[in-house]
Design an enzyme around this catalytic site. Structure first.
Site, PDB file in Angstrom:
ATOM      1  N   ASP A   1       0.859  -1.181   0.000  1.00 50.89           N
ATOM      2  CA  ASP A   1       0.000   0.000   0.000  1.00 50.89           C
ATOM      3  C   ASP A   1       0.900   1.236   0.000  1.00 50.89           C
ATOM      4  O   ASP A   1       1.507   1.567   1.013  1.00 50.89           O
ATOM      5  CB  ASP A   1      -0.910  -0.013   1.229  1.00 50.89           C
ATOM      6  CG  ASP A   1      -1.681   1.286   1.400  1.00 50.89           C
ATOM      7  OD1 ASP A   1      -2.046   1.886   0.375  1.00 50.89           O
ATOM      8  OD2 ASP A   1      -1.907   1.698   2.558  1.00 50.89           O
ATOM      9  N   VAL A   2       0.987   1.910  -1.156  1.00 50.62           N
ATOM     10  CA  VAL A   2       1.873   3.070  -1.303  1.00 50.62           C
ATOM     11  C   VAL A   2       1.089   4.341  -0.999  1.00 50.62           C
ATOM     12  O   VAL A   2       0.209   4.756  -1.768  1.00 50.62           O
ATOM     13  CB  VAL A   2       2.457   3.148  -2.725  1.00 50.62           C
ATOM     14  CG1 VAL A   2       3.420   4.329  -2.835  1.00 50.62           C
ATOM     15  CG2 VAL A   2       3.163   1.853  -3.087  1.00 50.62           C
ATOM     16  N   GLY A   3       1.388   4.977   0.135  1.00 51.02           N
ATOM     17  CA  GLY A   3       0.772   6.239   0.487  1.00 51.02           C
ATOM     18  C   GLY A   3       1.697   7.400   0.194  1.00 51.02           C
ATOM     19  O   GLY A   3       2.863   7.207  -0.170  1.00 51.02           O
TER      20      GLY A   3
ATOM     21  N   ASN B   1       4.050   7.149   3.689  1.00 49.15           N
ATOM     22  CA  ASN B   1       4.618   5.839   4.003  1.00 49.15           C
ATOM     23  C   ASN B   1       4.098   4.770   3.051  1.00 49.15           C
ATOM     24  O   ASN B   1       3.002   4.892   2.496  1.00 49.15           O
ATOM     25  CB  ASN B   1       4.278   5.426   5.443  1.00 49.15           C
ATOM     26  CG  ASN B   1       4.958   6.312   6.470  1.00 49.15           C
ATOM     27  OD1 ASN B   1       6.158   6.525   6.423  1.00 49.15           O
ATOM     28  ND2 ASN B   1       4.183   6.854   7.403  1.00 49.15           N
TER      29      ASN B   1
ATOM     30  N   ALA C   1      -7.033   4.670  -5.193  1.00 53.23           N
ATOM     31  CA  ALA C   1      -6.999   3.217  -4.987  1.00 53.23           C
ATOM     32  C   ALA C   1      -7.075   2.863  -3.508  1.00 53.23           C
ATOM     33  O   ALA C   1      -7.724   1.887  -3.119  1.00 53.23           O
ATOM     34  CB  ALA C   1      -5.721   2.649  -5.605  1.00 53.23           C
ATOM     35  N   ASP C   2      -6.426   3.673  -2.661  1.00 50.96           N
ATOM     36  CA  ASP C   2      -6.436   3.383  -1.231  1.00 50.96           C
ATOM     37  C   ASP C   2      -7.840   3.452  -0.644  1.00 50.96           C
ATOM     38  O   ASP C   2      -8.188   2.683   0.258  1.00 50.96           O
ATOM     39  CB  ASP C   2      -5.504   4.349  -0.492  1.00 50.96           C
ATOM     40  CG  ASP C   2      -5.857   5.810  -0.722  1.00 50.96           C
ATOM     41  OD1 ASP C   2      -6.439   6.143  -1.777  1.00 50.96           O
ATOM     42  OD2 ASP C   2      -5.521   6.643   0.151  1.00 50.96           O
TER      43      ASP C   2
ATOM     44  N   ASP D   1      -9.770   7.686   7.579  1.00 50.40           N
ATOM     45  CA  ASP D   1      -8.359   7.339   7.395  1.00 50.40           C
ATOM     46  C   ASP D   1      -7.496   8.560   7.694  1.00 50.40           C
ATOM     47  O   ASP D   1      -7.538   9.564   6.982  1.00 50.40           O
ATOM     48  CB  ASP D   1      -8.131   6.865   5.957  1.00 50.40           C
ATOM     49  CG  ASP D   1      -6.716   6.320   5.743  1.00 50.40           C
ATOM     50  OD1 ASP D   1      -5.888   6.417   6.669  1.00 50.40           O
ATOM     51  OD2 ASP D   1      -6.455   5.800   4.648  1.00 50.40           O
TER      52      ASP D   1
ATOM     53  N   THR E   1      -1.887  11.325   5.134  1.00 48.63           N
ATOM     54  CA  THR E   1      -1.443  12.657   4.734  1.00 48.63           C
ATOM     55  C   THR E   1      -2.643  13.578   4.603  1.00 48.63           C
ATOM     56  O   THR E   1      -2.609  14.746   5.008  1.00 48.63           O
ATOM     57  CB  THR E   1      -0.669  12.580   3.412  1.00 48.63           C
ATOM     58  OG1 THR E   1       0.416  11.660   3.569  1.00 48.63           O
ATOM     59  CG2 THR E   1      -0.113  13.940   3.029  1.00 48.63           C
TER      60      THR E   1
ATOM     61  N   THR F   1       2.196  28.918  24.099  1.00 45.82           N
ATOM     62  CA  THR F   1       1.957  28.835  22.655  1.00 45.82           C
ATOM     63  C   THR F   1       1.968  27.398  22.152  1.00 45.82           C
ATOM     64  O   THR F   1       1.109  26.999  21.355  1.00 45.82           O
ATOM     65  CB  THR F   1       3.009  29.661  21.900  1.00 45.82           C
ATOM     66  OG1 THR F   1       2.907  31.022  22.317  1.00 45.82           O
ATOM     67  CG2 THR F   1       2.776  29.593  20.397  1.00 45.82           C
TER      68      THR F   1
END
Length: 264
Positions: free
Chosen positions: A6-8, A11, A108-109, A136, A139, A191
């Site tokens: 699974d290419v995100g 990661n 696709a994910d 999910d 990113t 802060t």
């Protein structure tokens, strides 16, 4: 054994399945400039850490949201592992209609997650068909909606919490870069605490608000499944999430490979 990749955007998650059992899970930082050989070396080393070699892999399935990476990965698996990977995309059977316009625009994910979520959480203990919402935390923070039928109905895309943190640092001259962690109190007394509160509890509020609105449109009590980096931390702070599933994406890849085995 089946290799699931699974290419995100940030990661790349890799799983090795023996039948339905996930034997190991690995994670690499996604590199957009991976060459075929570089990915093969990284994969071989990562598998070796878990006691596996290329000889154990009989099949592979890939889902990628980073187009430049897909080709080198497919070629690395073909050349060095000796398998022709099934790539999740248009033409791959998902077991449900995709009601997106156009369907090919769905990442696709998101399809992978939808397939796994419906299979794992789409029925009550009494056997009643249920709608499912996948949250999910990647990113981007995405919400994907699957009807009880099932159908992929669509969803929501919001900036991920990391993107929001980076934007605060980049666009506000006096604000520092902070880690996204839960602060001791909602009311920040400095802060850093104030920024962490806005990021962390802001995303809890985002999730609660979006899930309430989605459930309102569906007109039912859909099951909400969270996955990704902040899934467990956010789920701990709200009752709006019913399940946390760290292996949802890899399980979805396995299911899609089962549906499409022989069509690689």
């Amino acid at each position: 054994m089946l290799l699931a990749v699974d290419v995100g955007n940030t990661n790349t998650s890799i799983g090795v399945f023996e039948g339905e059992a996930l034997r190991c899970e690995l994670r690499l930082a996604t590199r957009r400039n991976w060459t075929r050989d570089e990915f093969a070396i990284a994969l071989e080393r990562a598998l070796a850490l878990q006691g596996y070699g290329f000889a154990a892999i009989a099949d592979a399935v890939i889902a990628s949201v980073v187009p430049p990476v897909q080709g080198p990965l497919v070629e690395a698996l073909r050349r060095y592992v000796g398998v022709q990977a099934l790539v999740v995309g248009p033409g791959v059977e998902a077991g449900m209609p995709v009601r997106y316009d156009p369907p090919k625009d769905v990442g696709a994910d998101r399809i992978v997650a939808a397939v796994a979520a419906h299979r794992r959480y789409g029925r009550s203990e009494a056997g009643e068909a249920l709608a499912v919402i996948v949250v999910d935390f990647g990113t981007a923070t995405t919400f994907d909606v699957i009807s009880a039928t099932p159908e992929y109905l669509g969803g929501v895309i919001a900036p991920g919490v990391g993107i929001s943190a980076d934007a605060l640092f980049a666009r506000a001259a006096k604000l520092p870069r902070v880690d996204v962690v839960k602060p001791a109190t909602v009311i920040g007394r400095n802060t850093v605490d104030a920024m962490q509160s806005g990021l962390f509890y802001g995303y809890v509020g985002l999730v609660e608000g979006m899930l309430a609105r989605i459930r309102g449109e569906l007109g039912n009590t859909a099951q909400a499944v969270a996955t990704g980096g902040l899934a467990r931390k956010v789920a701990h702070e709200t009752q709006a999430i019913d399940h946390v599933d760290d292996s949802l994406m890899l399980e979805g890849l396995r299911l899609l490979w089962e549906m499409n085995s022989g069509r690689a």
